[in-house]
Enzyme design. Structure first.
Site, short mmCIF file in Angstrom:
data_model
loop_
_atom_site.label_atom_id
_atom_site.label_comp_id
_atom_site.label_asym_id
_atom_site.label_seq_id
_atom_site.Cartn_x
_atom_site.Cartn_y
_atom_site.Cartn_z
N GLU A 177 -2.17 -7.32 7.36
CA GLU A 177 -0.86 -7.21 8.00
C GLU A 177 -0.87 -7.98 9.32
OE1 GLU A 177 2.26 -7.23 8.24
OE2 GLU A 177 2.82 -5.19 7.67
N HIS A 226 0.83 -1.20 0.00
CA HIS A 226 0.00 0.00 0.00
C HIS A 226 0.87 1.25 0.00
CE1 HIS A 226 0.92 0.87 4.21
NE2 HIS A 226 0.82 -0.45 4.41
#
Length: 159
Positions: free
Chosen positions: A87, A12
């Site tokens: 994550e 990201h």
């Protein structure tokens, strides 16, 4: 016959927590202005190098979905959120700065073997690896794509 499908891995773009250099797993910060520019640039590069993207898979975290959304506008590919791409759950370490982390009693254990460290109240990178291998297996079973982009986080991409 060799499999000629391609998987593009992309972390990201910069989030507000990244800009403050905070450990960020399950917290859900937005992209910064720089992050938006990074995602737009990535979308142009992806479109140029891979004119046809069939699917964009993304972690369901805001920073990944925002990055994927910008890329989707350029490529026309649908975005599919997938929790397997999240994550690491950093547990009690979530949101800490490096200065705070090095003061923790477990820091030396982490520093010696970060890929096998279990974050207090969270998970280990090996847990993330199991999720990523499951995502990979699920993806490779599908036959409806030639090029996909996966927008995720540092630890999932490492595995």
């Amino acid at each position: 016959m060799p499999d000629k499908r391609r998987v593009i891995l992309l972390r990201h773009a910069q989030s507000t927590a990244n800009s403050m250099r905070l450990l960020t797993g399950r917290n859900d910060p937005q992209l910064t202005r720089l992050g938006i520019r990074q995602a737009k640039r990535a979308s142009r590069v992806i479109k140029k190098r891979f004119p046809s993207i069939d699917i964009l898979y993304a972690s369901p975290m805001k920073r990944c979905l925002a990055t994927a959304g910008i890329i989707a506008k350029k490529t026309g590919a649908p975005v599919i959120p997938d929790e397997l791409l999240m994550e690491t759950d950093f547990g009690e370490w979530e949101g800490a700065s490096r200065e705070e982390l090095i003061q923790k009693p477990e820091w030396n254990k982490y520093a010696k073997d970060p890929f096998h460290f279990h974050f207090p109240g969270g998970e280990s990178p090996q847990d993330v690896k199991k999720r990523i291998l499951q995502f990979r297996d699920n993806l490779l079973k599908r036959t409806d794509w030639e090029n996909v982009a996966v927008i995720s986080h540092y630890t999932p991409i490492v595995f």
